[in-house]
Design an enzyme around this catalytic site. Sequence first.
Site, PDB file in Angstrom:
ATOM      1  CD  GLU A 101      99.862 140.932  55.486  1.00  0.00           C
ATOM      2  OE1 GLU A 101      99.908 142.065  56.006  1.00  0.00           O
ATOM      3  OE2 GLU A 101     100.068 139.886  56.119  1.00  0.00           O
ATOM      4  CG  ASP A 102     102.969 144.336  55.191  1.00  0.00           C
ATOM      5  OD1 ASP A 102     102.442 143.209  55.344  1.00  0.00           O
ATOM      6  OD2 ASP A 102     103.854 144.767  55.948  1.00  0.00           O
ATOM      7  CG  ASP A 105     108.216 135.723  54.216  1.00  0.00           C
ATOM      8  OD1 ASP A 105     108.625 134.944  53.349  1.00  0.00           O
ATOM      9  OD2 ASP A 105     108.957 136.186  55.100  1.00  0.00           O
ATOM     10  CB  THR A 106     105.771 131.654  55.918  1.00  0.00           C
ATOM     11  OG1 THR A 106     105.026 132.373  56.897  1.00  0.00           O
ATOM     12  CG2 THR A 106     107.271 131.840  56.122  1.00  0.00           C
TER      13      THR A 106
END
Length: 179
Positions: A101-102, A105-106
């Site tokens: 994954e880059d 965030d949430t």
Amino acid sequence: MKKHHVDVLISENDVHARIAELGAQITKFYQEKQIDNLVVVGLLRGSFMFMADIVRQINLPVEIEFMTTSSYGTGMTTNHDVRITKDLDGDIKGKHVLIVEDIIDTGYTLEKVRDILNLREPASLTICTLLDKPSRREVEVPVEWVGFEIPDEFVVGYGIDYAQRHRNLGYIGKVVLEE
């Protein structure tokens, strides 16, 4: 798109050095478990540069797969409507899967992807992310390898975009809105 400029947050040299470290850690982890059927799943579009570089640092035979997810649209804030717009081409049943994954965030995107992939009965499922924003986390997802923990800034570069721009930057930058 709002008028903005990009300040360097993580230099290109630091990105590449950390990816080499992550590749060595991932290689060691799977070698110690004598695993030889690793499937690396890149989450497009943001992870494409990280994916290309990390698989070259993993010193094991790997299969490459991609999924495309969407949760940002063209804005600067994520939403909870995570959509899978391109699924895997191959079967992962009984295989060891590493999700690349880059940015986390949430946590909603990874939670959904992890849940979908677990239904397909992989032998194991691990996660490697280039960037992690723990202050934004709403859903806890176990992550085995993190490149950089970053503050709550909107970042671009190294595959990550703002309204489809700035993916081509070799570094991680933060977007600074101009008045």
